[in-house]
Design a protein around this motif. Structure first.
Motif, PDB file in Angstrom:
ATOM      1  N   SER A 279       5.975  91.783 116.431  1.00  0.00           N
ATOM      2  CA  SER A 279       4.741  91.027 116.632  1.00  0.00           C
ATOM      3  C   SER A 279       4.921  89.988 117.725  1.00  0.00           C
ATOM      4  CB  SER A 279       4.316  90.346 115.327  1.00  0.00           C
ATOM      5  OG  SER A 279       3.112  89.631 115.501  1.00  0.00           O
ATOM      6  N   ALA A 280       4.083  90.050 118.740  1.00  0.00           N
ATOM      7  CA  ALA A 280       4.081  89.028 119.778  1.00  0.00           C
ATOM      8  C   ALA A 280       3.588  87.713 119.180  1.00  0.00           C
ATOM      9  CB  ALA A 280       3.186  89.463 120.942  1.00  0.00           C
ATOM     10  N   PRO A 281       4.034  86.570 119.706  1.00  0.00           N
ATOM     11  CA  PRO A 281       3.668  85.285 119.089  1.00  0.00           C
ATOM     12  C   PRO A 281       2.163  85.035 119.084  1.00  0.00           C
ATOM     13  CG  PRO A 281       4.729  84.961 121.226  1.00  0.00           C
ATOM     14  CD  PRO A 281       4.937  86.393 120.853  1.00  0.00           C
ATOM     15  N   PHE A 282       1.456  85.436 120.164  1.00  0.00           N
ATOM     16  CA  PHE A 282       0.018  85.225 120.191  1.00  0.00           C
ATOM     17  C   PHE A 282      -0.671  85.998 119.071  1.00  0.00           C
ATOM     18  CE2 PHE A 282      -4.013  84.151 121.913  1.00  0.00           C
ATOM     19  CZ  PHE A 282      -4.823  85.262 121.720  1.00  0.00           C
ATOM     20  N   LEU A 283      -0.240  87.219 118.829  1.00  0.00           N
ATOM     21  CA  LEU A 283      -0.846  88.018 117.763  1.00  0.00           C
ATOM     22  C   LEU A 283      -0.547  87.433 116.387  1.00  0.00           C
ATOM     23  CD1 LEU A 283      -0.143  91.634 119.090  1.00  0.00           C
ATOM     24  CD2 LEU A 283      -2.302  90.347 119.154  1.00  0.00           C
ATOM     25  N   LYS A 327      -5.620  79.018 117.166  1.00  0.00           N
ATOM     26  CA  LYS A 327      -4.388  79.790 117.431  1.00  0.00           C
ATOM     27  C   LYS A 327      -3.300  78.945 118.093  1.00  0.00           C
ATOM     28  CE  LYS A 327      -7.383  83.773 118.510  1.00  0.00           C
ATOM     29  NZ  LYS A 327      -8.580  82.947 118.738  1.00  0.00           N
ATOM     30  N   ARG A 328      -3.398  77.628 117.939  1.00  0.00           N
ATOM     31  CA  ARG A 328      -2.432  76.742 118.574  1.00  0.00           C
ATOM     32  C   ARG A 328      -1.399  76.244 117.570  1.00  0.00           C
ATOM     33  NH1 ARG A 328      -6.546  72.278 120.748  1.00  0.00           N
ATOM     34  NH2 ARG A 328      -6.963  72.406 118.508  1.00  0.00           N
ATOM     35  N   ILE A 329      -0.172  76.043 118.062  1.00  0.00           N
ATOM     36  CA  ILE A 329       0.821  75.292 117.292  1.00  0.00           C
ATOM     37  C   ILE A 329       0.619  73.830 117.647  1.00  0.00           C
ATOM     38  CG2 ILE A 329       3.274  74.862 116.921  1.00  0.00           C
ATOM     39  CD1 ILE A 329       3.820  77.772 117.595  1.00  0.00           C
ATOM     40  N   VAL A 330       0.077  73.056 116.716  1.00  0.00           N
ATOM     41  CA  VAL A 330      -0.251  71.663 117.014  1.00  0.00           C
ATOM     42  C   VAL A 330       0.900  70.720 116.690  1.00  0.00           C
ATOM     43  CG1 VAL A 330      -2.718  72.023 116.757  1.00  0.00           C
ATOM     44  CG2 VAL A 330      -1.363  71.383 114.750  1.00  0.00           C
ATOM     45  N   ALA A 331       1.915  71.207 115.977  1.00  0.00           N
ATOM     46  CA  ALA A 331       3.087  70.367 115.682  1.00  0.00           C
ATOM     47  C   ALA A 331       4.220  71.260 115.202  1.00  0.00           C
ATOM     48  CB  ALA A 331       2.757  69.320 114.621  1.00  0.00           C
ATOM     49  N   ARG A 332       5.437  70.786 115.416  1.00  0.00           N
ATOM     50  CA  ARG A 332       6.626  71.449 114.876  1.00  0.00           C
ATOM     51  C   ARG A 332       7.591  70.388 114.400  1.00  0.00           C
ATOM     52  NH1 ARG A 332      10.663  74.371 118.841  1.00  0.00           N
ATOM     53  NH2 ARG A 332      12.175  72.762 118.264  1.00  0.00           N
TER      54      ARG A 332
END
Length: 509
Positions: A279-283, A327-332
Motif C-alpha cells: 500500500s502506497a502511503p497516500f492510499l 488525508k494529512r498527517i497533522v502530527a507525529r
C-alpha cells in the motif's frame, strides 16, 4: 515463623503480590507487609535483615511480573523456554530495592518495636521505590500504591503521588503490626490519617451536563494478537478490522483512537518505494480519511523510518500518527522511553555475541523521541501522548508547560499474558489521578478503556474481546498538587516521616 524466617520472608513476598491487579486482594498485601516488617526487625544481624528483604522482594516481583514469560513466545531467535525463567531473572535485580529498605530500617531500629521503626521503614520504602523507577532507565511496574485503587485512599494520589502513597501503605501495614503488639496511639493516628486521605475522594461538585455537540472519543480494539504478525496478510487484515470498528461520522467531532502498532502500512511520504509493500502511503491515508467526518481525527500507533545521508535505513521510531479527513498527517509523536530488550537491545555487540535478541522480532533498534509532547486538534483540544510503557512512569508523561486536555495511551498488551493488561490499566488509573487528566487507552487485545480525571474507568473492552467504546471526551480537572510539583511530593513526604521518627525518639527520651 520464628523458626524459618527466611522461608517465611520468601512466602510473604509471593503472597503479597495478590494485592495487585487482577486479583486486588489488598488487605492480604498489607498483612504480608506487616509480618515481613516484624521479621526484619527481629533479624539478629544486618546480613540476616538484608537476606530477608531480598527474599521477600524476589518472590514478590517474580509473581507480580509473571506476565513477562509470554513475551518470549513471540521471538524465535531465543528459546521460548527462557520465558519461564525471565521473571525470576529480572527479580534478582528488583529485589535489591526491598532489601535496601529492610537494611535501612533494621540499621536504624530500636530494640523495642515502636512507631519510629515503622516511620523509618516507610521513608526507606519511598526512597527505594523511587530509585527502582529511575535507575538504569527505571522499572516502576506495580508500585505498592497500586493496591489502594479499589479503595477511596487512591484519590489522595492527586496530592501525594505514587511513591508517597506507597509509603502510606507501609505505614498502614506497620500500624497493623504495632496493633498486634498492643500499641494504641500510633495505629489510631495512622487510622485517622488514612481516613482523612480517603475523605479526599468525596467530590461534592455537581456534574456539568454534557453538551450535545461535545467532542467524542471512540476507542477501537480489533483483538488481533501479535501471533498473527508473521502472516502475509496481517497488515491488511488489521486495517480492515480497525476500519470496521471505527463507526460512522457524527455531528460532533470525533477522536478515533487505534492501538499501538495498529497501522502496519507506512503512512508517511518520502521513503524509498521498496519499503511500502502493498500500500502506497497516500492510499493508506485515503482509506483512513474515508472513515472520517470533516472534523474527525484518527490517532493510530505505527512506525516511522529514519534514513542516513546515503538513503539507507538506520533506525525506526515507535510512533503515533494523527490523520485527518483531508488525508494529512497533522502530527507525529515518537516514543521517548524505550523498553530495554523490547525496543532496543542494550550493549548490542555483547548481547548478540551470547545469543540474546530483542523480544520483538527484527534486528533494527528503535530510536527515542524527545519526550512528553502533545498536539492541538481543532474541535478536540490539546492531546498529550504516552505510548505503552511510558504510562508507568510517575511524573513523566505530561508536558507541564503545555498541559493537555487528555492523554492518549496506545499500547500493545498482547505481549503481557493475562495479568499484565490489568496491571497496566491500574497504572494508567494512577496517572489519571496524579495528573487530574482523562486517559484514553487503546490496545489490540485489551484492556482498552476510557478513564476520567479521577481515575474511574467510565467504559472498557475486556481482555481478548473485539469491540469499540464511544463516549463524550471526559473533562480535565484543574491541575492537581502533584501535577504542579511532581515527585517532589515523594521527597517531602519522606522528609516528614523521617523528622517525625526523630521527634518520637527524642520525646521518648
Amino acid at each position: 515463623m520464628t523458626q524459618r524466617p527466611a522461608l517465611f520472608s520468601f512466602l510473604l513476598g509471593g503472597i503479597a503480590a495478590v494485592g495487585f491487579a487482577p486479583l486486588a486482594l489488598w488487605p492480604v498485601t498489607l498483612g504480608c507487609f506487616a509480618a515481613w516488617m516484624w521479621l526484619v526487625h527481629q533479624a539478629p544481624t544486618r546480613r540476616a535483615a538484608l537476606w530477608r528483604g531480598w527474599l521477600f522482594g524476589f518472590a514478590h516481583f517474580t509473581i507480580g511480573n509473571n506476565w513477562i514469560a509470554k513475551a518470549f513466545s513471540f521471538q524465535d531467535a531465543m528459546p521460548h523456554a527462557l520465558g519461564w525463567f525471565a521473571p525470576a531473572l529480572l527479580s534478582l535485580y528488583l529485589a535489591i530495592f526491598p532489601m535496601a529498605a529492610a537494611g535501612v530500617a533494621w540499621k536504624l531500629r530500636r530494640q523495642t518495636l515502636d512507631a519510629s521503626y515503622v516511620l523509618i521503614f516507610a521513608t526507606a520504602w519511598i526512597a527505594t521505590e523511587y530509585l527502582r523507577g529511575t535507575l538504569l532507565t527505571g522499572y516502576p511496574w506495580n508500585p505498592l500504591s497500586e493496591i489502594w485503587l479499589p479503595t477511596p485512599v487512591a484519590a489522595s494520589g492527586r496530592y501525594l503521588g505514587t511513591y508517597a502513597l506507597s509509603g502510606v501503605a507501609v505505614l498502614v501495614a506497620g500500624a497493623l503490626l504495632l496493633a498486634t503488639q498492643r500499641h494504641r496511639r500510633f495505629p489510631l493516628a495512622v487510622a485517622g490519617v488514612t481516613g482523612l486521605l480517603a475523605l479526599s475522594a468525596i467530590d461534592t461538585t455537581p456534574a456539568a451536563p454534557t453538551p450535545t455537540n461535545a467532542p467524542r472519543v471512540r476507542v477501537v480494539q480489533p483483538d488481533l494478537d501479535q501471533e498473527q504478525r508473521p502472516r502475509d496478510d496481517y497488515a491488511e487484515t488489521n486495517l480492515r478490522a480497525l476500519a470496521g470498528l471505527s463507526g460512522s461520522p457524527r455531528a460532533a467531532p470525533r477522536l478515533i483512537v487505534w492501538p499501538e502498532g495498529a497501522l502496519r502500512y507506512l503512512p508517511e511520504d518520502g521513503y524509498p518505494p521498496q519499503y511500502y509493500g502493498e500500500s502506497a502511503p497516500f492510499l493508506t491515508r485515503a482509506r483512513i480519511a474515508a472513515l472520517l467526518g470533516p472534523r474527525d481525527v484518527v490517532l493510530t500507533g505505527g512506525n516511522a523510518l529514519l534514513f542516513d545521508s546515503a538513503g539507507q535505513i538506520r533506525s525506526a521510531t515507535n510512533a503515533i500518527f494523527a490523520i485527518d479527513a483531508e488525508k494529512r498527517i497533522v502530527a507525529r509523536y515518537d516514543k521517548a522511553h524505550l523498553v530495554p530488550f523490547g525496543e532496543y537491545l542494550p550493549l548490542r555487540p555483547l548481547m548478540s555475541a551470547i545469543g540474546l535478541s530483542r523480544l520483538v522480532p527484527g534486528d533494527l533498534d528503535f530510536a527515542p523521541g524527545k519526550g512528553p509532547d502533545g498536539v492541538d486538534l481543532p474541535g478536540i483540544g490539546r492531546v498529550g501522548f504516552a505510548l505503552c510503557y511510558e504510562m508507568i512512569f510517575s511524573g513523566s508523561i505530561v508536558d507541564r508547560k503545555h498541559r493537555p486536555a487528555l492523554i492518549f495511551n496506545p499500547s500493545n498488551d498482547s505481549w503481557y499474558g493475562s495479568w499484565g493488561p490489568a496491571q497496566h490499566l491500574a497504572q494508567a488509573r494512577l496517572r489519571a489521578i496524579e495528573e487530574g487528566l482523562p486517559i484514553i487507552r487503546a490496545t489490540p487485545t485489551g484492556i482498552s478503556a476510557i478513564i476520567d480525571a479521577r481515575g474511574h474507568v467510565l467504559a472498557s473492552i475486556p481482555w481478548e474481546t473485539q469491540g469499540a467504546i464511544e463516549l463524550p471526551i471526559p473533562p480535565a480537572a484543574p491541575p492537581t498538587l502533584f501535577a504542579q510539583v511532581g515527585n517532589l511530593m515523594a521527597l517531602l513526604t519522606a522528609l516528614v516521616l523521617a523528622l517525625t521518627a526523630i521527634a518520637i525518639r527524642r520525646w521518648a527520651r
